[in-house]
Write a protein that holds these residues in place. Structure first.
Motif, PDB file in Angstrom:
ATOM      1  N   LYS A 122      -5.031  -1.120   2.271  1.00 46.42           N
ATOM      2  CA  LYS A 122      -3.987  -0.152   2.544  1.00 46.42           C
ATOM      3  C   LYS A 122      -4.224   1.171   1.475  1.00 46.42           C
ATOM      4  O   LYS A 122      -4.186   2.114   2.106  1.00 46.42           O
ATOM      5  CB  LYS A 122      -2.438  -0.432   2.278  1.00 46.42           C
ATOM      6  CG  LYS A 122      -1.256   0.595   2.510  1.00 46.42           C
ATOM      7  CD  LYS A 122       0.035   0.366   2.358  1.00 46.42           C
ATOM      8  CE  LYS A 122       1.049   1.271   2.328  1.00 46.42           C
ATOM      9  NZ  LYS A 122       0.762   2.609   2.682  1.00 46.42           N
ATOM     10  N   ALA A 123      -4.440   0.815   0.321  1.00 46.25           N
ATOM     11  CA  ALA A 123      -5.114   1.904  -0.555  1.00 46.25           C
ATOM     12  C   ALA A 123      -6.102   2.512  -0.010  1.00 46.25           C
ATOM     13  O   ALA A 123      -6.311   3.842  -0.083  1.00 46.25           O
ATOM     14  CB  ALA A 123      -5.291   1.370  -1.880  1.00 46.25           C
ATOM     15  N   LEU A 124      -7.086   1.867   0.377  1.00 46.33           N
ATOM     16  CA  LEU A 124      -8.433   2.257   0.923  1.00 46.33           C
ATOM     17  C   LEU A 124      -8.019   3.160   2.283  1.00 46.33           C
ATOM     18  O   LEU A 124      -8.534   4.368   2.348  1.00 46.33           O
ATOM     19  CB  LEU A 124      -9.394   1.411   1.454  1.00 46.33           C
ATOM     20  CG  LEU A 124     -10.866   1.607   1.557  1.00 46.33           C
ATOM     21  CD1 LEU A 124     -11.109   2.699   0.456  1.00 46.33           C
ATOM     22  CD2 LEU A 124     -11.660   0.463   1.865  1.00 46.33           C
ATOM     23  N   ALA A 125      -7.235   2.639   3.095  1.00 46.95           N
ATOM     24  CA  ALA A 125      -6.870   3.499   4.173  1.00 46.95           C
ATOM     25  C   ALA A 125      -6.127   4.634   3.974  1.00 46.95           C
ATOM     26  O   ALA A 125      -6.466   5.965   4.782  1.00 46.95           O
ATOM     27  CB  ALA A 125      -6.201   2.667   5.305  1.00 46.95           C
ATOM     28  N   ASP A 126      -5.403   4.654   3.039  1.00 48.98           N
ATOM     29  CA  ASP A 126      -4.635   5.906   2.555  1.00 48.98           C
ATOM     30  C   ASP A 126      -5.522   6.925   2.028  1.00 48.98           C
ATOM     31  O   ASP A 126      -5.014   8.203   2.151  1.00 48.98           O
ATOM     32  CB  ASP A 126      -3.375   5.588   1.501  1.00 48.98           C
ATOM     33  CG  ASP A 126      -2.424   4.755   2.263  1.00 48.98           C
ATOM     34  OD1 ASP A 126      -2.116   4.535   3.468  1.00 48.98           O
ATOM     35  OD2 ASP A 126      -1.440   3.925   1.208  1.00 48.98           O
ATOM     36  N   GLU A 127      -6.741   6.611   1.332  1.00 47.99           N
ATOM     37  CA  GLU A 127      -7.360   7.534   0.640  1.00 47.99           C
ATOM     38  C   GLU A 127      -8.642   8.087   1.590  1.00 47.99           C
ATOM     39  O   GLU A 127      -9.040   9.109   1.325  1.00 47.99           O
ATOM     40  CB  GLU A 127      -8.057   7.038  -0.405  1.00 47.99           C
ATOM     41  CG  GLU A 127      -7.127   6.626  -1.563  1.00 47.99           C
ATOM     42  CD  GLU A 127      -7.713   5.727  -2.686  1.00 47.99           C
ATOM     43  OE1 GLU A 127      -8.978   5.630  -2.672  1.00 47.99           O
ATOM     44  OE2 GLU A 127      -7.179   4.894  -3.574  1.00 47.99           O
ATOM     45  N   CYS A 128      -8.925   7.146   2.570  1.00 49.68           N
ATOM     46  CA  CYS A 128      -9.919   7.575   3.496  1.00 49.68           C
ATOM     47  C   CYS A 128      -9.576   7.472   4.788  1.00 49.68           C
ATOM     48  O   CYS A 128      -9.466   6.355   5.285  1.00 49.68           O
ATOM     49  CB  CYS A 128     -11.123   6.456   3.249  1.00 49.68           C
ATOM     50  SG  CYS A 128     -12.643   6.537   4.082  1.00 49.68           S
ATOM     51  N   PRO A 129      -9.500   8.556   5.715  1.00 47.68           N
ATOM     52  CA  PRO A 129      -9.110   8.824   7.111  1.00 47.68           C
ATOM     53  C   PRO A 129     -10.180   7.788   7.944  1.00 47.68           C
ATOM     54  O   PRO A 129      -9.848   7.300   9.054  1.00 47.68           O
ATOM     55  CB  PRO A 129      -9.293  10.124   7.345  1.00 47.68           C
ATOM     56  CG  PRO A 129      -9.300  11.049   6.044  1.00 47.68           C
ATOM     57  CD  PRO A 129      -9.836  10.138   5.215  1.00 47.68           C
ATOM     58  N   GLU A 130     -11.494   8.035   7.438  1.00 47.88           N
ATOM     59  CA  GLU A 130     -12.390   7.187   8.353  1.00 47.88           C
ATOM     60  C   GLU A 130     -12.075   5.348   8.146  1.00 47.88           C
ATOM     61  O   GLU A 130     -12.187   4.815   9.292  1.00 47.88           O
ATOM     62  CB  GLU A 130     -13.638   7.241   7.793  1.00 47.88           C
ATOM     63  CG  GLU A 130     -14.195   8.702   7.725  1.00 47.88           C
ATOM     64  CD  GLU A 130     -13.857   9.457   6.765  1.00 47.88           C
ATOM     65  OE1 GLU A 130     -14.564  10.381   6.679  1.00 47.88           O
ATOM     66  OE2 GLU A 130     -13.196   8.919   5.936  1.00 47.88           O
ATOM     67  N   VAL A 131     -11.779   4.915   7.254  1.00 51.25           N
ATOM     68  CA  VAL A 131     -11.154   3.651   7.192  1.00 51.25           C
ATOM     69  C   VAL A 131      -9.767   3.596   7.888  1.00 51.25           C
ATOM     70  O   VAL A 131      -9.636   2.489   8.662  1.00 51.25           O
ATOM     71  CB  VAL A 131     -11.086   3.279   5.594  1.00 51.25           C
ATOM     72  CG1 VAL A 131     -10.409   1.998   5.540  1.00 51.25           C
ATOM     73  CG2 VAL A 131     -12.287   3.174   4.856  1.00 51.25           C
ATOM     74  N   TYR A 132      -8.879   4.426   7.650  1.00 50.41           N
ATOM     75  CA  TYR A 132      -7.699   4.403   8.496  1.00 50.41           C
ATOM     76  C   TYR A 132      -8.136   4.182  10.054  1.00 50.41           C
ATOM     77  O   TYR A 132      -7.590   3.500  10.786  1.00 50.41           O
ATOM     78  CB  TYR A 132      -6.652   5.582   8.417  1.00 50.41           C
ATOM     79  CG  TYR A 132      -5.593   5.816   9.131  1.00 50.41           C
ATOM     80  CD1 TYR A 132      -4.477   5.121   8.820  1.00 50.41           C
ATOM     81  CD2 TYR A 132      -5.402   6.455  10.180  1.00 50.41           C
ATOM     82  CE1 TYR A 132      -3.457   5.244   9.585  1.00 50.41           C
ATOM     83  CE2 TYR A 132      -4.468   6.460  10.958  1.00 50.41           C
ATOM     84  CZ  TYR A 132      -3.245   5.839  10.911  1.00 50.41           C
ATOM     85  OH  TYR A 132      -2.103   5.968  11.374  1.00 50.41           O
ATOM     86  N   ALA A 133      -8.990   5.271  10.546  1.00 53.69           N
ATOM     87  CA  ALA A 133      -9.242   5.139  11.991  1.00 53.69           C
ATOM     88  C   ALA A 133      -9.999   3.817  12.173  1.00 53.69           C
ATOM     89  O   ALA A 133      -9.492   3.104  13.401  1.00 53.69           O
ATOM     90  CB  ALA A 133     -10.098   6.377  12.339  1.00 53.69           C
ATOM     91  N   SER A 134     -10.894   3.267  11.454  1.00 57.51           N
ATOM     92  CA  SER A 134     -11.527   2.022  11.727  1.00 57.51           C
ATOM     93  C   SER A 134     -10.604   0.720  11.837  1.00 57.51           C
ATOM     94  O   SER A 134     -10.733  -0.132  12.469  1.00 57.51           O
ATOM     95  CB  SER A 134     -12.428   1.788  10.657  1.00 57.51           C
ATOM     96  OG  SER A 134     -13.141   0.635  10.601  1.00 57.51           O
TER      97      SER A 134
END
Length: 126
Positions: free
Chosen positions: A15-27
């Motif tokens: 969750k923290a990584l997805a919140d910080e990084c839109p690429e991870v969120y999309a992935s």
């Protein structure tokens, strides 16, 4: 498809990584093999459940249902049920889902190039 416990460190890290990084969120949304494959087929327009099942040879009906529900919950696809007997259901990408088209095309291009490069390397090692 198992869910990560919301109390786990793994969940918090994702969750923290997805919140910080839109690429991870999309992935995280289209990252699974089935989700991306479903989007690839729907890029060309509406499809029914049975059509998707035929295209995705190795997917089980349960997994296809789960993936379609998840994509619908993430607003990537819409599900339209027609009041017919038997009921007809169509799946289609949403407006934001159709914006994946150039990304999917680039994935395809990159995949072909990478496959060609690694195949050449494999042949040279033989």
């Amino acid at each position: 498809m198992t869910k990560i416990k919301e109390t786990s460190t793994n969940f918090a890290n994702k969750k923290a990584l997805a919140d910080e990084c839109p690429e991870v969120y999309a992935s995280n949304i289209i990252g699974g093999q089935w989700a991306l494959a479903i989007c690839c087929y729907l890029i060309n327009g509406k499809m029914r459940f049975g059509e998707l099942k035929k295209k995705l040879h190795n997917i089980t009906e349960r997994m296809l249902t789960l993936q379609l529900r998840r994509l619908e919950a993430d607003k990537i696809i819409t599900r339209t049920v027609f009041a017919e007997v038997p009921p007809r259901v169509e799946y289609e990408l949403t407006e934001i889902g159709y914006k994946l088209k150039p990304i999917i095309q680039e994935f395809e291009k990159w995949g072909k190039e990478h496959k060609e490069i690694t195949h050449k390397e494999d042949l040279s090692k033989s």
